[in-house]
Design a protein around this motif. Structure first.
Motif, PDB file in Angstrom:
ATOM      1  N   GLY A  90      10.117  10.790 -16.203  1.00 35.79           N
ATOM      2  CA  GLY A  90       9.559   9.668 -16.934  1.00 35.79           C
ATOM      3  C   GLY A  90       8.947   8.641 -16.012  1.00 35.79           C
ATOM      4  O   GLY A  90       9.299   8.544 -14.832  1.00 35.79           O
ATOM      5  N   ALA A  91       8.013   7.867 -16.558  1.00 40.09           N
ATOM      6  CA  ALA A  91       7.365   6.826 -15.765  1.00 40.09           C
ATOM      7  C   ALA A  91       8.368   5.791 -15.274  1.00 40.09           C
ATOM      8  O   ALA A  91       8.173   5.171 -14.227  1.00 40.09           O
ATOM      9  N   ASP A  92       9.483   5.621 -16.014  1.00 38.57           N
ATOM     10  CA  ASP A  92      10.499   4.650 -15.606  1.00 38.57           C
ATOM     11  C   ASP A  92      11.612   5.274 -14.783  1.00 38.57           C
ATOM     12  O   ASP A  92      12.547   4.584 -14.364  1.00 38.57           O
ATOM     13  N   GLY A  93      11.545   6.616 -14.563  1.00 36.05           N
ATOM     14  CA  GLY A  93      12.525   7.279 -13.723  1.00 36.05           C
ATOM     15  C   GLY A  93      13.848   7.585 -14.371  1.00 36.05           C
ATOM     16  O   GLY A  93      14.747   8.138 -13.731  1.00 36.05           O
ATOM     17  N   ARG A  94      14.000   7.280 -15.651  1.00 28.27           N
ATOM     18  CA  ARG A  94      15.290   7.439 -16.303  1.00 28.27           C
ATOM     19  C   ARG A  94      15.594   8.883 -16.690  1.00 28.27           C
ATOM     20  O   ARG A  94      16.747   9.264 -16.806  1.00 28.27           O
ATOM     21  N   GLY A  95      14.556   9.698 -16.898  1.00 25.98           N
ATOM     22  CA  GLY A  95      14.773  11.090 -17.262  1.00 25.98           C
ATOM     23  C   GLY A  95      15.185  11.239 -18.719  1.00 25.98           C
ATOM     24  O   GLY A  95      15.960  10.435 -19.245  1.00 25.98           O
ATOM     25  N   ARG A  96      14.621  12.244 -19.386  1.00 22.25           N
ATOM     26  CA  ARG A  96      14.980  12.530 -20.775  1.00 22.25           C
ATOM     27  C   ARG A  96      15.328  14.000 -20.901  1.00 22.25           C
ATOM     28  O   ARG A  96      14.608  14.844 -20.369  1.00 22.25           O
ATOM     29  N   PRO A 150       0.795  -1.228   0.000  1.00 23.47           N
ATOM     30  CA  PRO A 150       0.000   0.000   0.000  1.00 23.47           C
ATOM     31  C   PRO A 150       0.828   1.280   0.000  1.00 23.47           C
ATOM     32  O   PRO A 150       0.480   2.260  -0.672  1.00 23.47           O
ATOM     33  N   SER A 151       1.934   1.287   0.760  1.00 22.33           N
ATOM     34  CA  SER A 151       2.776   2.482   0.795  1.00 22.33           C
ATOM     35  C   SER A 151       3.412   2.742  -0.566  1.00 22.33           C
ATOM     36  O   SER A 151       3.444   3.871  -1.054  1.00 22.33           O
ATOM     37  N   GLU A 152       3.928   1.685  -1.199  1.00 18.94           N
ATOM     38  CA  GLU A 152       4.561   1.835  -2.519  1.00 18.94           C
ATOM     39  C   GLU A 152       3.541   2.237  -3.577  1.00 18.94           C
ATOM     40  O   GLU A 152       3.833   3.049  -4.456  1.00 18.94           O
ATOM     41  N   SER A 153       2.335   1.673  -3.487  1.00 17.24           N
ATOM     42  CA  SER A 153       1.286   2.046  -4.443  1.00 17.24           C
ATOM     43  C   SER A 153       0.912   3.519  -4.302  1.00 17.24           C
ATOM     44  O   SER A 153       0.709   4.222  -5.301  1.00 17.24           O
ATOM     45  N   ALA A 163       9.501   4.969  -0.632  1.00 18.08           N
ATOM     46  CA  ALA A 163       9.284   3.525  -0.777  1.00 18.08           C
ATOM     47  C   ALA A 163       9.115   3.153  -2.248  1.00 18.08           C
ATOM     48  O   ALA A 163       9.653   2.133  -2.716  1.00 18.08           O
ATOM     49  N   TYR A 164       8.372   3.977  -2.986  1.00 14.07           N
ATOM     50  CA  TYR A 164       8.171   3.645  -4.395  1.00 14.07           C
ATOM     51  C   TYR A 164       9.446   3.850  -5.209  1.00 14.07           C
ATOM     52  O   TYR A 164       9.752   3.042  -6.098  1.00 14.07           O
ATOM     53  N   LEU A 165      10.194   4.907  -4.924  1.00 11.12           N
ATOM     54  CA  LEU A 165      11.427   5.142  -5.682  1.00 11.12           C
ATOM     55  C   LEU A 165      12.402   3.981  -5.524  1.00 11.12           C
ATOM     56  O   LEU A 165      13.175   3.687  -6.437  1.00 11.12           O
ATOM     57  N   LYS A 166      12.358   3.310  -4.397  1.00  3.63           N
ATOM     58  CA  LYS A 166      13.229   2.150  -4.201  1.00  3.63           C
ATOM     59  C   LYS A 166      12.794   0.952  -5.047  1.00  3.63           C
ATOM     60  O   LYS A 166      13.583   0.022  -5.252  1.00  3.63           O
ATOM     61  N   GLU A 186      12.081  -1.664 -10.800  1.00  2.00           N
ATOM     62  CA  GLU A 186      11.490  -2.989 -10.975  1.00  2.00           C
ATOM     63  C   GLU A 186      10.059  -2.928 -11.500  1.00  2.00           C
ATOM     64  O   GLU A 186       9.486  -3.965 -11.838  1.00  2.00           O
ATOM     65  N   ASP A 187       9.486  -1.725 -11.507  1.00  2.00           N
ATOM     66  CA  ASP A 187       8.060  -1.591 -11.821  1.00  2.00           C
ATOM     67  C   ASP A 187       7.848  -1.608 -13.331  1.00  2.00           C
ATOM     68  O   ASP A 187       7.820  -0.570 -13.991  1.00  2.00           O
TER      69      ASP A 187
END
Length: 516
Positions: free
Chosen positions: A69-75, A26-29, A146-149, A153-154
């Protein structure tokens, strides 16, 4: 013991390959929602400070995913280079160096919170001023951390270790049933061809087809099933005109890309998620209008735009009328009409025909019976099934817009389409829809290849957006770009010679100006 060891090794292999979808607590969501949408789990509005003055704006206007970005990679965009938010990189003592050469310690939970809320890196240096500073409660910050960690993997829905799940909406009954069956066979043939060659980056493609039903309500439910229940990675070559304005916002909320020729049958909603390989109805009508203006010099009128009483085609007719008047056409009239009616018609010099192909030849016959043989302009895929019944008096007075002509077909492109047709049991009927679906699959495949093995929906969108002069072997070169989601924005103009039933190219493809 041996059985337990085997099961354990299988579990580790599945985990390493990413075959199991990531489950968030729940916290990550809640952190994921905050990251992607800028919304708090508490329901309270979140704010962010922007610029040196610290102007407060809703965080929903500036979600983390908007830049990183949704994947966190940045553009890189607009001279700004958002950092990669993968936790393995942030928390490592290696690689902590900014573009300007400045080094700093690895991030921990506390220093990450300070970066997000105060704009300071672990060494106390100020981050790029374009970085918003978010006003977060302790619980919101914990959720986001919590989600950034887990962010790396998401994986997006529809992507498994060995497959990618695609979806489409194609009618199985009703007036578009034959067209739906044709597109279904073409798509399945393309996917079989790709899978026989080993898939894309080792992943096989699989396709789910859902019938959109007879109306907007059923089409909306079918789309929801694809996106929410089937959780497809992308939608390809759908044929569901009843969706209308429901489609784009629903795709955007889900973040699902769509590759397909939506506006061949009428208006299409503009969206970052939608990529169309072929020109739409409006672009083909402009190509006809530009040819009619010169060299035919038909602007003096009177000019009739006739269309069936359908909302999409009425808008297309109104847009065309506005374009003609803005470009010096005189005495332009619009008329909603039923081609089957034998009512008296205006006596025009030029007619732009929008609508049902089954009534095109009857319409021309009534004009000829009234002593009129005006120039007739139509989009080929709307009237293709009725062209050869047009009266002989209209020889070389019928002008048709085509998104492609045989001269666009290369030997390799022709061979590839022929092989798919043969395997799918198709002939040349509904050629425009076939080429549209085939081109959509080519674009999807190229986008997936360029996005790489670690594919995401956003990386696919970025890859498609970067395609320029992409050769399908069946159409003029296709190009997309930021703000451009129509691969071709013009058309060929062809005339029909009767009774020989020969087609002649009179104006090759060239880009057209946008309608006002």
């Amino acid at each position: 013991m041996k059985t337990f060891l085997v099961l354990g090794l299988c579990w580790l292999a599945a985990l390493a390959s990413g075959a199991w979808a990531l489950t968030l607590d729940p916290s990550e969501s809640a952190g994921k929602r905050l990251y992607r949408e800028g919304l708090s789990a508490s329901g309270e509005p979140l704010m962010a400070r922007v610029g040196a003055a610290g102007t407060l704006l809703p965080a929903s206007h500036l979600p983390c995913a908007g830049c990183h970005g949704a994947d966190g990679r940045g553009r890189p965009e607009g001279g700004v280079r958002p950092v990669d938010l993968g936790w393995s990189r942030l928390s490592s003592v290696h690689g902590q160096q900014q573009v300007n050469g400045r080094s700093y310690p690895a991030y921990a939970d506390g220093t990450l919170a300070r970066a997000i809320q105060e704009g300071l890196d672990p060494a106390g240096n100020r981050l790029d001023p374009s970085m918003p500073r978010f006003v977060l409660s302790l619980n919101d910050q914990r959720n986001l951390t919590a989600y950034l960690k887990r962010l790396a993997e998401d994986r997006d829905p529809g992507v498994e270790a060995d497959s990618v799940h695609l979806g489409t909406l194609l009618p199985g009954s009703g007036p578009l049933a034959e067209e739906g069956a044709t597109v279904a066979a073409l798509l399945q043939g393309c996917i079989a061809r790709i899978n026989q060659a080993g898939g894309i980056h080792g992943r096989r493609l699989r396709l789910t087809i859902v019938d959109p039903g007879p109306d907007r309500h059923s089409a909306g439910q079918a789309l929801d099933r694809l996106l929410d229940e089937e959780q497809v990675f992308a939608v390809v070559a759908p044929l569901a005109p009843a969706l209308g304005p429901l489609l784009a916002p629903r795709l955007e909320r889900a973040g699902v890309p769509l590759i397909g020729a939506l506006s061949l049958l009428g208006d299409a909603e503009s969206s970052r998620q939608i990529f169309e390989p072929l020109p739409g109805l409006r672009e083909q009508l402009i190509a006809l209008a530009d040819y009619a203006a010169q060299p035919l010099d038909a602007r003096q009128g009177p000019t009739l735009i006739t269309y069936p009483d359908e909302a999409d085609l009425q808008r297309a007719a109104q847009n065309l009328g506005q374009y003609l008047r803005a470009n010096g056409w005189q005495d332009v009239r619009l008329q909603a009409s039923d081609p089957e009616q034998a009512a008296a018609l205006p006596m025009p010099r030029s007619v732009f025909y929008l609508g049902n192909g089954s009534g095109f030849s009857a319409f021309a016959s009534r004009l000829q019976a009234a002593g009129q043989t005006p120039y007739l302009f139509a989009v080929a895929n709307q009237v293709a099934g009725d062209l050869l019944q047009v009266p002989e008096g209209f020889s070389r007075r019928v002008f048709l817009a085509y998104p492609f002509v045989p001269g666009d077909w290369t030997p390799a492109g022709r061979q590839a389409l022929t092989q798919v047709r043969a395997a799918a049991g198709l002939d040349g009927q509904y050629a425009v829809l076939q080429v549209a679906a085939f081109s959509s699959m080519l674009l999807l495949g190229e986008g997936m290849k360029q996005a790489g093995r670690d594919i995401s929906r956003e990386r696919l969108v970025d890859a498609l957006e970067g395609l320029h002069d992409f050769a399908t072997g069946l159409t003029p070169p296709i190009s997309f770009g930021p703000g451009r989601r129509l691969g071709l924005n013009g058309a060929h103009v062809v005339t029909l010679e009767l009774p020989e039933q020969r087609f002649y190219l009179v104006a090759p493809y060239k880009p057209v100006a946008a309608m006002p």
